[in-house]
Design an enzyme around this catalytic site. Structure first.
Site, mmCIF file in Angstrom:
data_model
loop_
_atom_site.group_PDB
_atom_site.id
_atom_site.type_symbol
_atom_site.label_atom_id
_atom_site.label_comp_id
_atom_site.label_asym_id
_atom_site.label_seq_id
_atom_site.Cartn_x
_atom_site.Cartn_y
_atom_site.Cartn_z
ATOM 1 N N GLY A 1 32.919 39.389 36.238
ATOM 2 C CA GLY A 1 33.892 39.532 37.324
ATOM 3 C C GLY A 1 33.348 40.326 38.500
ATOM 4 O O GLY A 1 32.133 40.367 38.732
ATOM 5 N N THR B 1 36.526 36.219 34.813
ATOM 6 C CA THR B 1 37.361 37.401 34.615
ATOM 7 C C THR B 1 38.788 36.938 34.383
ATOM 8 O O THR B 1 39.237 36.005 35.057
ATOM 9 C CB THR B 1 37.344 38.370 35.819
ATOM 10 O OG1 THR B 1 38.435 39.280 35.707
ATOM 11 C CG2 THR B 1 37.444 37.669 37.154
ATOM 12 N N ASP C 1 41.351 38.393 35.226
ATOM 13 C CA ASP C 1 42.230 38.840 36.322
ATOM 14 C C ASP C 1 42.367 37.823 37.458
ATOM 15 O O ASP C 1 43.277 37.917 38.268
ATOM 16 C CB ASP C 1 41.704 40.153 36.921
ATOM 17 C CG ASP C 1 41.824 41.310 35.943
ATOM 18 O OD1 ASP C 1 42.565 41.171 34.962
ATOM 19 O OD2 ASP C 1 41.157 42.340 36.159
ATOM 20 N N ARG D 1 69.284 42.277 26.201
ATOM 21 C CA ARG D 1 68.446 43.396 26.590
ATOM 22 C C ARG D 1 67.580 43.035 27.792
ATOM 23 O O ARG D 1 67.265 41.872 28.008
ATOM 24 C CB ARG D 1 67.506 43.716 25.429
ATOM 25 C CG ARG D 1 67.564 45.140 25.054
ATOM 26 C CD ARG D 1 66.840 45.405 23.789
ATOM 27 N NE ARG D 1 67.698 46.192 22.921
ATOM 28 C CZ ARG D 1 67.356 46.598 21.737
ATOM 29 N NH1 ARG D 1 66.211 46.256 21.222
ATOM 30 N NH2 ARG D 1 68.176 47.336 21.029
ATOM 31 N N ALA E 1 60.689 34.442 34.355
ATOM 32 C CA ALA E 1 61.100 35.856 34.424
ATOM 33 C C ALA E 1 62.101 36.070 35.568
ATOM 34 O O ALA E 1 62.091 35.330 36.552
ATOM 35 C CB ALA E 1 59.871 36.732 34.641
ATOM 36 N N GLN F 1 45.624 39.843 25.225
ATOM 37 C CA GLN F 1 45.419 38.769 26.209
ATOM 38 C C GLN F 1 43.955 38.380 26.337
ATOM 39 O O GLN F 1 43.629 37.352 26.903
ATOM 40 C CB GLN F 1 45.898 39.228 27.593
ATOM 41 C CG GLN F 1 47.381 39.388 27.678
ATOM 42 C CD GLN F 1 47.746 40.401 28.738
ATOM 43 O OE1 GLN F 1 48.066 40.038 29.851
ATOM 44 N NE2 GLN F 1 47.667 41.669 28.402
HETATM 45 P P1 ATP Z 1 36.522 42.457 34.723
HETATM 46 O O1 ATP Z 1 37.085 42.235 36.111
HETATM 47 O O2 ATP Z 1 36.773 41.309 33.833
HETATM 48 O O3 ATP Z 1 36.868 43.785 34.133
HETATM 49 P P2 ATP Z 1 34.000 43.218 35.918
HETATM 50 O O4 ATP Z 1 32.759 42.435 36.037
HETATM 51 O O5 ATP Z 1 34.730 43.480 37.197
HETATM 52 O O6 ATP Z 1 34.905 42.470 34.874
HETATM 53 P P3 ATP Z 1 33.223 46.037 35.699
HETATM 54 O O7 ATP Z 1 33.380 46.964 34.572
HETATM 55 O O8 ATP Z 1 33.874 46.385 36.986
HETATM 56 O O9 ATP Z 1 33.684 44.603 35.159
HETATM 57 O O10 ATP Z 1 31.652 45.866 36.000
HETATM 58 C C1 ATP Z 1 30.753 45.554 34.957
HETATM 59 C C2 ATP Z 1 29.419 46.221 35.181
HETATM 60 O O11 ATP Z 1 28.838 45.780 36.424
HETATM 61 C C3 ATP Z 1 29.425 47.740 35.300
HETATM 62 O O12 ATP Z 1 29.470 48.394 34.079
HETATM 63 C C4 ATP Z 1 28.090 47.995 36.005
HETATM 64 O O13 ATP Z 1 27.017 47.966 35.099
HETATM 65 C C5 ATP Z 1 27.985 46.789 36.939
HETATM 66 N N1 ATP Z 1 28.425 47.202 38.290
HETATM 67 C C6 ATP Z 1 29.681 47.434 38.714
HETATM 68 N N2 ATP Z 1 29.706 47.851 39.996
HETATM 69 C C7 ATP Z 1 28.411 47.910 40.381
HETATM 70 C C8 ATP Z 1 27.742 48.292 41.591
HETATM 71 N N3 ATP Z 1 28.420 48.701 42.656
HETATM 72 N N4 ATP Z 1 26.390 48.202 41.633
HETATM 73 C C9 ATP Z 1 25.687 47.800 40.555
HETATM 74 N N5 ATP Z 1 26.254 47.444 39.383
HETATM 75 C C10 ATP Z 1 27.586 47.497 39.289
#
Ligand code: ATP
Length: 323
Positions: free
Chosen positions: A102, A125, A127, A162, A186, A255
């Site tokens: 994501g 993701t 979301d 409820r 909803a 979920q």
């Molecule tokens: P979800 O939205 O499903 O939670 P996501 O990909 O947004 O997934 P995050 O935990 O935000 O999940 O990011 C996953 C990983 O990406 C982080 O643990 C980190 O290693 C890397 N990451 C996040 N932000 C940065 C950044 N600004 N620069 C480099 N790496 C990053």
């Protein structure tokens, strides 16, 4: 390009396994060596990867989660961490990386791209808050899980007259709450993107009963100003909804881990294959996602800056249809 790697990062999403399988088998069919990286960016830094064959990704398409594991890795957010990751990949002869994840994950992918390493992101993701793809891997399954729960809760809400406040995932984005709220019928949805006034929500709940409804279901995104329990507490403390019974139910991680729906398996398969094709065509530094029903690529630079708004049509009709 002869050697590529694939990893999953951030929150796990149902369909990630289908995307891994598709990327591995598409890569093999083009004569590539495909490496699986374990535990997301943490595994990249540690050199925790192994070559994957067609059999290694057999029997996984129907499972939620990710066989490669995932992690949240702060070290990767530093220049040194990313340099080490690139050093590890080059040491194994890996020339390109596919990142299934994501927003945060694709920010990391973009950081690698800026350091000159060939990368392709795959939109995944639950979301659905990732700019560059109308729909992301895992959303359909997560929505269906939320919907089943709402349908079940509605039965109890009706029997006991409820109000049930059902909290679904979505820290910054109310997509899951909005869509499951509409599809689940909803009476109200509470989203991070829309200012919520508990007093107005209480009036709305009372109105619904006065219009003859036997129950009230409110779907609340976890990241809204008041979450489900927060709203219940506020109602109690302020003496709102006197004489009415209300409870909160938090769906939480249930979920995430469900069996991926057909739609998620097909989406993940398309995107996994497309990621390999883009990599081989040299179109790197992009996110592979869906736009108007077609696979589309968006530069990661745009992805990390873009904000995906909620569909105004659904926002408008969530209210009208709850009458
Ligand atoms: P979800 O939205 O499903 O939670 P996501 O990909 O947004 O997934 P995050 O935990 O935000 O999940 O990011 C996953 C990983 O990406 C982080 O643990 C980190 O290693 C890397 N990451 C996040 N932000 C940065 C950044 N600004 N620069 C480099 N790496 C990053």
């Amino acid at each position: 390009m002869r050697n590529i790697a694939v990893l999953t990062s951030g929150g796990d999403a149902p369909g990630m396994n289908a995307a891994i399988r598709a990327a591995v088998r598409a890569g093999l069919s083009h004569g590539l060596t495909v490496w699986g990286v374990y535990q997301g960016y943490a595994g990249l830094i540690e050199g925790n990867f192994k070559r994957l064959g067609a059999r290694d990704v057999g029997g996984i398409i129907q499972h939620g989660g990710t066989i490669l594991g995932s992690a949240r890795c702060t070290e990767f957010q530093t220049e040194e961490g990313r340099e080490l990751a690139i050093h590890r990949m080059r040491g194994a002869g890996i020339e390109g990386l596919i990142v299934i994840g994501g927003n945060g994950s694709q920010t990391g992918t973009y950081a690698l791209h800026k350091m000159g390493f060939p990368v392709v992101g795959v939109a995944s993701t639950i979301d659905n808050d990732l700019y560059g793809s109308d729909v992301t891997i895992g959303v359909d399954t997560a929505l269906n899980v939320a919907l089943n729960a709402i349908d079940n809760l509605k039965v109890t809400a009706s029997s006991l007259q409820r109000t049930l406040l059902v909290e679904v995932m979505g820290r910054k984005c109310g997509y899951l709450a909005l869509m499951s709220g509409i599809a689940g019928g909803a009476e109200a949805v509470v989203l991070p993107e829309v200012e919520v006034v508990p007093e107005q929500l209480a009036v709305r709940i009372q109105d619904a009963y006065e219009r003859g409804k036997p129950h009230v279901i409110v779907v609340v995104a976890e990241g809204a100003k008041y979450n489900a329990e927060g709203l219940c507490r506020y109602f109690r403390e302020q003496g709102l909804l006197p004489g009415y019974e209300f409870r909160s139910t938090v769906l939480g991680y249930v979920q995430r881990g469900a069996v991926p729906t057909c739609a998620d398996r097909l989406l993940a398969t398309r995107l996994g294959v497309a990621a390999v094709e883009q990599m081989m065509a040299g179109n790197t530094g992009v996110l592979v996602g869906m736009h108007n029903g077609e696979v589309a690529t968006t530069p990661l630079e745009e992805v990390v800056q873009g904000v995906k708004p909620l569909d105004p049509w659904f926002l408008e009709y969530a209210d009208i249809l709850a009458r």
